[in-house]
Write a protein that holds these residues in place. Sequence first.
Motif, mmCIF file in Angstrom:
data_model
loop_
_atom_site.group_PDB
_atom_site.id
_atom_site.type_symbol
_atom_site.label_atom_id
_atom_site.label_comp_id
_atom_site.label_asym_id
_atom_site.label_seq_id
_atom_site.Cartn_x
_atom_site.Cartn_y
_atom_site.Cartn_z
ATOM 1 N N ARG A 30 39.325 36.943 25.906
ATOM 2 C CA ARG A 30 37.967 37.449 25.908
ATOM 3 C C ARG A 30 37.858 38.956 26.613
ATOM 4 O O ARG A 30 38.873 39.626 26.187
ATOM 5 N N ALA A 31 36.812 38.980 27.026
ATOM 6 C CA ALA A 31 36.625 40.613 27.310
ATOM 7 C C ALA A 31 36.942 40.763 28.703
ATOM 8 O O ALA A 31 36.798 42.020 29.128
ATOM 9 N N MET A 46 38.532 30.215 40.930
ATOM 10 C CA MET A 46 38.896 31.201 41.604
ATOM 11 C C MET A 46 38.985 32.534 40.765
ATOM 12 O O MET A 46 38.541 33.518 41.514
ATOM 13 N N ALA A 47 39.157 32.510 39.752
ATOM 14 C CA ALA A 47 38.902 33.954 38.918
ATOM 15 C C ALA A 47 37.189 34.448 39.054
ATOM 16 O O ALA A 47 36.892 35.461 38.895
ATOM 17 N N LEU A 48 36.259 33.452 39.086
ATOM 18 C CA LEU A 48 34.806 33.521 39.076
ATOM 19 C C LEU A 48 34.691 34.402 40.476
ATOM 20 O O LEU A 48 33.940 35.299 40.415
ATOM 21 N N GLY A 49 35.298 33.823 41.441
ATOM 22 C CA GLY A 49 35.156 34.513 42.824
ATOM 23 C C GLY A 49 35.525 35.861 42.568
ATOM 24 O O GLY A 49 35.080 36.849 43.484
ATOM 25 N N LEU A 50 36.704 35.958 42.337
ATOM 26 C CA LEU A 50 37.297 37.221 42.110
ATOM 27 C C LEU A 50 36.690 38.235 41.376
ATOM 28 O O LEU A 50 36.455 39.289 41.724
ATOM 29 N N LEU A 51 35.910 37.830 40.154
ATOM 30 C CA LEU A 51 35.221 38.643 39.567
ATOM 31 C C LEU A 51 34.054 39.139 40.494
ATOM 32 O O LEU A 51 33.545 40.450 40.460
ATOM 33 N N ASN A 52 33.503 38.131 41.062
ATOM 34 C CA ASN A 52 32.177 38.630 41.984
ATOM 35 C C ASN A 52 32.616 39.683 42.917
ATOM 36 O O ASN A 52 31.739 40.570 42.982
ATOM 37 N N ALA A 56 40.309 44.401 45.438
ATOM 38 C CA ALA A 56 39.368 45.553 45.389
ATOM 39 C C ALA A 56 39.810 46.823 46.358
ATOM 40 O O ALA A 56 39.696 48.039 45.896
ATOM 41 N N ASP A 57 40.620 46.382 47.310
ATOM 42 C CA ASP A 57 40.816 47.550 48.157
ATOM 43 C C ASP A 57 42.317 48.146 47.841
ATOM 44 O O ASP A 57 42.992 48.933 48.540
ATOM 45 N N ASP A 58 42.880 47.741 46.824
ATOM 46 C CA ASP A 58 44.464 47.868 46.603
ATOM 47 C C ASP A 58 44.161 48.475 45.166
ATOM 48 O O ASP A 58 44.333 48.013 44.040
ATOM 49 N N PRO A 59 44.346 50.184 45.131
ATOM 50 C CA PRO A 59 44.235 50.552 43.800
ATOM 51 C C PRO A 59 45.512 50.365 43.019
ATOM 52 O O PRO A 59 45.480 50.723 41.816
ATOM 53 N N HIS A 60 46.577 49.824 43.468
ATOM 54 C CA HIS A 60 47.622 49.601 42.609
ATOM 55 C C HIS A 60 47.692 48.317 41.873
ATOM 56 O O HIS A 60 48.188 48.376 40.939
ATOM 57 N N VAL A 61 46.631 47.468 42.123
ATOM 58 C CA VAL A 61 46.402 46.394 41.422
ATOM 59 C C VAL A 61 45.489 46.560 40.160
ATOM 60 O O VAL A 61 44.651 47.010 40.272
ATOM 61 N N THR A 62 46.185 46.484 38.798
ATOM 62 C CA THR A 62 45.307 46.589 37.625
ATOM 63 C C THR A 62 45.154 45.322 36.923
ATOM 64 O O THR A 62 44.303 45.564 36.001
ATOM 65 N N ARG A 67 35.226 47.743 38.131
ATOM 66 C CA ARG A 67 34.818 47.401 36.881
ATOM 67 C C ARG A 67 35.900 46.484 36.113
ATOM 68 O O ARG A 67 36.980 46.764 36.377
ATOM 69 N N VAL A 68 35.578 45.444 35.686
ATOM 70 C CA VAL A 68 36.339 44.532 34.765
ATOM 71 C C VAL A 68 35.930 44.419 33.155
ATOM 72 O O VAL A 68 34.831 44.373 32.968
ATOM 73 N N PRO A 69 37.045 44.955 32.517
ATOM 74 C CA PRO A 69 38.373 45.314 32.769
ATOM 75 C C PRO A 69 38.807 46.481 32.863
ATOM 76 O O PRO A 69 40.032 46.959 32.709
ATOM 77 N N ASP A 70 37.921 47.643 33.008
ATOM 78 C CA ASP A 70 38.416 49.150 33.106
ATOM 79 C C ASP A 70 39.379 49.386 34.159
ATOM 80 O O ASP A 70 40.012 49.998 34.013
#
Length: 342
Positions: free
Chosen positions: A334-335, A257-263, A242-248, A271-274
Amino acid sequence: MGDNPTRPTATRSPSMAQVAARAGVSHQTVSRVLNDASLVKEETRLRVLAAIEELGYRRNYAARILATNRSRRIGMITAHLGLHGPSMIALGVQEAGYAEGYDVSLVGLPELSRAMLDNAVDRLSDQAVEAIVVAVAHRDAAEMVRSLRLAVPVVTVQGVVAGTPLAAGIDQELGAELAVGHLLDLGHRHVAHLAGPSDWVEAEQRRAGWRRAHELRGLLPGPELQGDWSPESGHRAGLRVADDPHVTAVFAGNDPMALGLLNALHARGRRVPDDVSVVGFDDVPEAAYYWPALTTVSQDFAALGRGALTLALAAVRGDHEATLDPVVPTLTVRASTAAPRD
């Protein structure tokens, strides 16, 4: 005081001789039916089965082993049953065994050590298993299994290399390539990876697929973050993302792990996936209900279970060089993924 006339009296289980008498056949014919021999006429076989059902006959397990030298039982050793993958692999093997008329004795290891593995083998040997399926994905497990001296064949699943005899697996590297390729094809240029534990073979295979997807397109991968399969590790990594604007875009090594990442991304206002697209691995039942619904790699654990049992039965018949192609995973979109914003 007289006996209570209403009290039920104990009855002995019917014998094979009683089944034979009821069906009007010999004792040997009943034995042949019980052992699935092909020499019995269909009409006779059905008559014996009807007598077995009518009398409620249950063959003595120990007697069956002595008479046939077959227990029709497969042993299975696994670990980390609290995780989705190992638990589903165990279920897949058990269901495949049931479909083939085999019981599966499962031993779950609280930790991986040679002493624990030896203990599990001893417990299964006491049950006269015909083969053992080992589903432990740690890097050290393969060497431990190879060092075992057993009287029955061993089939390995999880983290296996294609073409290895008596090894069934899912193509983890291909699954990762599908996940990362999907993100790159959407227009993301450098996909970050949240990796599983470094001592897991499958984590390394998924990492290899992440790198290969970039190499095939002439791109450099994004940053690599270390996780441990848990949502907590995903959350920690998500705060860094979240602190790295270069990661899209991020490819997470598993769905928790994806769940924790989304949180973490939601908490930081990304915003995910914006702003950031996320792909997981495993397709846990809850993945479709994450927010947003998670794009992830689906693994056919039922096919893996059938493959493991196929190899075990081939080895029981004497084919110790039997091989299977790895199960091919699929990507469920998915979304949680979209093209990057300009």
